[in-house]
Design a protein around this motif. Structure first.
Motif, PDB file in Angstrom:
ATOM      1  N   HIS A 140       0.848  -1.188   0.000  1.00 48.29           N
ATOM      2  CA  HIS A 140       0.000   0.000   0.000  1.00 48.29           C
ATOM      3  C   HIS A 140       0.885   1.239   0.000  1.00 48.29           C
ATOM      4  N   GLY A 141       0.641   2.151  -0.953  1.00 48.88           N
ATOM      5  CA  GLY A 141       1.401   3.384  -0.998  1.00 48.88           C
ATOM      6  C   GLY A 141       0.505   4.573  -1.282  1.00 48.88           C
ATOM      7  N   LYS A 142       0.870   5.714  -0.736  1.00 46.48           N
ATOM      8  CA  LYS A 142       0.166   6.963  -1.027  1.00 46.48           C
ATOM      9  C   LYS A 142       0.916   7.768  -2.084  1.00 46.48           C
ATOM     10  N   ASN A 143       2.244   7.656  -2.084  1.00 45.67           N
ATOM     11  CA  ASN A 143       3.078   8.485  -2.950  1.00 45.67           C
ATOM     12  C   ASN A 143       3.629   7.741  -4.163  1.00 45.67           C
ATOM     13  N   TRP A 144       4.054   6.486  -3.966  1.00 48.94           N
ATOM     14  CA  TRP A 144       4.637   5.748  -5.084  1.00 48.94           C
ATOM     15  C   TRP A 144       4.703   4.254  -4.779  1.00 48.94           C
ATOM     16  N   VAL A 145       4.843   3.478  -5.842  1.00 45.96           N
ATOM     17  CA  VAL A 145       5.089   2.035  -5.757  1.00 45.96           C
ATOM     18  C   VAL A 145       6.158   1.686  -6.782  1.00 45.96           C
ATOM     19  N   ALA A 146       7.094   0.811  -6.407  1.00 49.40           N
ATOM     20  CA  ALA A 146       8.144   0.328  -7.314  1.00 49.40           C
ATOM     21  C   ALA A 146       8.262  -1.181  -7.160  1.00 49.40           C
TER      22      ALA A 146
END
Length: 623
Positions: A38-44
Motif C-alpha cells: 500500500h502506498g500513497k506516494n509511489w510504488v516500485a
C-alpha cells in the motif's frame, strides 16, 4: 468449549470478509503468501529486491515513476536479472498531462547480413539460441535514455548511480550465481564473457558464490562514459534533454559503439557501426480493445501483446463468471480462446515497419465472434490461424500460405501429436525476462518488460554489455509466418508484453510478467481474476493459473504441444477428470501464476496497491 472456539477460529479464517485483516482469500485462492503493498506516494516493483530498492532511492530523491523505472531497468540489467545492457526494452507509459498511453519500442533489429539465406547456408532451421549470431542490436540503453529524456525529470547521472554502484560490486544472489556456474561451459566459448562471469577459473566452482561481491569493471567504465557525455553537454549549455541524447549518441555512434562492434565481430557476429548508428527508439501508439467497459492496452504486433487483446475479444462472447473460477468449463473456454489468438499470432505477427499485419481485422469484435464459434466442449488440437482480412475489407495476400499451414495442422490427429512437455521444451518456452512496474501520486504509471542478454550471454568486447539472444524469435520458413522472416534492420516478433488497463479514462492496472510464451497467458488470467472474479491485486498475482503449450514456442525449435496443459497441484480431482475427457494432457506444479507484478490504482481513496507474486524473487516497495 475448547473445540467450539477452534471451530469458530477456523470459520473466521476461511470467511472472505476476513481477507482485509489477514492475507486475503479470493475466489479459489489459498491465503496470500505475500502482503499487498500500500502506498500513497509511489510504488516500485521489479524482479529483484535490489532493483526495487533502486527505484525507491529515485522516488525518495524526488523522481517520478519514469525516472524510477529507468533506474530499475538499469539496475536489473546490471544484475543480470535475465537481461543485460545489450538487450531490449518495451514499455507502456501513462502520461497524466496528456491523459494518454504511450508505447516505447526499444527492441533491437537484425544486423547487416542476417537473412533467411544466411542462416540456411549454415544448416540452421532457425536462427541460433545463443552466441553472437543470436544478437539483435542493443536496445535497452536507448530505451532508458529516451524514456528519461522525454518523460522523466532527472539527469542520466542520477538514475545511473544505483546501477554504477552495483557494477562496482554487489553481493550476487544465488539464482544468478548458480545460473553462471551451470552455464560455464558455454560461457568459456566467449573470451569477454569468461572474463566477467568466471572470476575463479580453474577452481571447482568457477562462478561467484551466492553473497560474493560481484564486480563488473568494464560495465562501470561504460556507464561512466555515458555520464561523462551528459556532463560535457551540460557544461556546453545543453538542456537536460539534449545532454541525455548526447550520451545516447556516444553509445550508438561513438567510442562505445565502435568497441561493441569490434568485440562482437571478433567473436563471429555481424554487427556493423552503421547498424548501431541507424537504429532508433520508436515512440508509438499502443493497440487497445475495450473489455466490458475497460480499455486494455498492449504494444503493437512486433510483440505477442495483441494476442491477449484478441483473447479478450473472443472471451467477451462468454459468461465466464457463471462458469466459476478455474472450473473445467472455464479452463476449456479460456484455453481454446488463447489457442485461437496464438494461432493468429504465430502466422500474422511481425515488424509492421516491413510488412503490415492485418491488425484491424484481428482486433475487430466481428472477427472475434467468428473465432468464438470454433470453441467447443472439447479441446481442438487442430486450431489454426483464421483469415482476418475480410474483416478489414481486404483480400489476404498470403492466402495460399495460410491454406498450406491450415492443411498441415489439420493433417495431424491427436494420436500423432507429441504433447509431452520435457525440461528443455519448458526452458525454451518460458525463457525469462523481468518486469518493472512503477506509479506515483502525480499520475505517471509505467509498465515495462525489458529482456535480452540473459545468461549465458556474449559480452561485446571490453564494454561489459551482454548481447541479446532475440534473433531466435525469427522463423526461416514463410509457411510458418511470412511476416516474421529475418532481414537486416527488421525487428523479430517478441514475447515481451507489458500491459495497462484504464477505466473511465483513468489508469486502473499496470501489469507484466516474465516467462516467454507464457506471458500473455498469465497476464490474461490475472486480468480476468481481477475483473471477473473480484480478486484484489495480490490475490490475482498469486492465484492458480494454467499454462497452455498449444502454440509455437518462440524459442529453440519452435515446437507446439496441442492439448498440453500445466495446472496447479491443488486442482480438484473432478476438474482433472473432466479435462482428461476433453482431450487435455496434464501436468501439475505447486505454483503456476508466473512471477506477475502489478499495480492497482485505488481512485476512491487516492492510494496505490502493489502486488508481486510468490512465484520467484520479484519484490516491491511502496511509500
Amino acid at each position: 468449549m475448547k473445540n467450539t472456539y477452534l471451530l469458530l477460529i477456523l470459520l473466521l479464517l476461511t470467511h472472505p470478509s476476513f481477507s482485509q485483516g489477514l492475507p486475503g482469500l479470493g475466489a479459489g485462492t489459498t491465503p496470500n503468501q505475500r502482503p499487498i503493498l500500500h502506498g500513497k506516494n509511489w510504488v516500485a516493483i521489479t524482479g529483484k529486491p535490489l532493483g526495487a530498492t533502486a527505484g525507491a532511492v529515485i522516488f525518495q530523491q524526488g523522481g517520478n515513476a519514469v525516472d524510477a523505472a529507468c533506474a530499475m531497468i538499469a539496475a536489473t540489467s546490471t544484475m543480470w536479472d535475465v537481461l543485460s545492457w545489450g538487450g531490449e526494452t518495451q514499455a507502456l507509459i501513462y502520461n497524466p498531462k496528456t491523459k494518454k498511453v504511450i508505447a516505447i519500442n526499444a527492441l533491437g533489429y537484425a544486423p547487416t547480413g542476417a537473412t533467411v539465406e544466411f542462416f540456411k547456408s549454415k544448416g540452421m532451421d532457425y536462427p541460433p539460441q545463443f552466441g553472437p549470431l543470436a544478437a539483435t542490436t542493443p536496445g535497452t540503453p536507448g530505451g532508458i535514455m529516451t524514456m528519461l529524456a522525454e518523460y522523466g525529470t532527472m539527469s542520466l547521472e542520477q538514475i545511473l548511480k544505483p546501477s554504477m554502484d552495483l557494477a562496482k560490486g554487489y553481493p550476487i544472489e544465488a539464482q544468478t550465481a548458480n545460473a553462471i556456474e551451470a552455464q560455464k561451459a558455454r560461457i568459456k566459448e566467449w573470451p569477454y564473457s569468461k572474463k566477467v562471469f568466471l572470476p575463479h577459473l580453474g577452481e571447482e566452482r568457477e562462478a561467484p558464490s551466492a553473497g560474493e561481491i560481484f564486480v563488473q569493471e568494464d560495465l562501470y567504465q561504460m556507464l561512466s562514459k555515458l555520464v561523462e557525455a551528459e556532463k560535457t553537454a551540460l557544461a556546453a549549455g545543453k538542456s537536460r534533454k539534449e545532454a541525455i541524447y548526447a550520451a545516447y549518441e556516444r553509445f550508438y555512434k561513438g567510442d562505445i559503439a565502435k568497441e561493441i562492434v569490434r568485440g562482437t565481430r571478433e567473436q563471429g557476429g555481424l554487427f556493423t557501426e552503421a547498424d548501431l548508428a541507424n537504429w532508433k527508439v520508436k515512440i508509438e501508439e499502443p493497440l487497445h480493445v475495450n473489455y466490458r467497459g475497460i480499455d486494455v492496452y498492449k504494444l503493437q504486433e512486433w510483440t505477442q501483446g495483441p494476442a491477449l487483446l484478441q483473447s479478450l475479444n473472443i472471451l467477451e462472447n462468454f459468461d465466464l463468471k457463471s462458469m466459476g473460477y478455474n472450473s473445467a468449463n472455464y479452463i476449456n473456454t479460456v484455453y481454446q480462446a488463447m489457442s485461437l489468438a496464438f494461432a493468429d499470432r504465430d502466422f500474422y505477427y511481425g515488424d509492421p515497419a516491413f510488412v503490415k499485419s492485418p491488425m484491424k481485422g484481428l482486433l475487430s469484435k466481428e472477427y472475434a465472434k467468428e473465432r468464438a464459434k470454433l470453441i467447443g466442449p472439447n479441446n481442438d488440437p487442430k486450431i489454426t490461424a483464421g483469415d482476418p482480412y475480410p474483416f478489414q475489407g481486404e483480400s489476404n495476400p498470403h492466402l495460399e500460405l495460410l491454406n498450406k499451414s491450415q492443411n498441415a495442422i489439420a493433417a495431424l490427429n491427436s494420436s500423432d501429436i507429441n504433447s509431452t512437455v520435457d525440461a528443455k521444451f519448458l526452458n525454451d518456452f518460458q525463457s525469462g525476462t523481468t518486469s518493472v512496474e512503477t506509479a506515483d501520486a502525480e499520475g505517471w504509471v509505467v509498465s515495462v518488460t525489458p529482456s535480452g542478454g540473459w545468461i549465458p550471454a556474449v559480452i561485446a568486447g571490453n564494454t561489459g554489455v551482454g548481447l541479446s539472444q532475440r534473433m531466435q524469435s525469427f522463423v526461416l520458413d514463410e509457411n510458418l509466418n511470412p511476416y516474421n522472416l529475418p532481414e537486416p534492420g527488421k525487428r523479430p516478433r517478441v514475447t515481451l508484453t507489458p500491459s495497462m488497463a484504464l477505466k473511465d479514462g483513468k489508469p486502473m492496472l499496470a501489469f507484466a510478467v516474465q516467462g516467454g510464451d507464457s506471458q500473455d497467458q498469465n497476464l490474461l488470467q490475472f486480468f480476468l481474476n481481477v475483473v471477473e472474479f473480484d480478486m484484489n491485486v495480490q490475490e490475482a498475482v498469486e492465484a492458480a493459473n494454467f499454462n497452455s503449450y498449444q502454440m509455437q514456442s518462440s524459442f529453440g525449435d519452435h515446437e507446439i504441444k496441442p492439448g498440453a496443459i500445466t495446472l496447479r497441484d491443488d486442482t480438484p480431482d473432478w476438474v482433472r477428470k473432466d479435462l482428461l475427457k476433453r482431450g487435455y494432457v496434464m501436468d501439475f506444479w505447486s505454483k503456476t501464476s508466473g512471477p506477475i507484478t502489478a499495480i492497482w490504482l485505488d481512485w476512491k481513496h487516492g492510494t496505490l496497491w502493489g502486488g508481486a507474486s510468490n512465484y520467484g524473487d520479484d519484490y516491491g516497495i511502496a511509500w
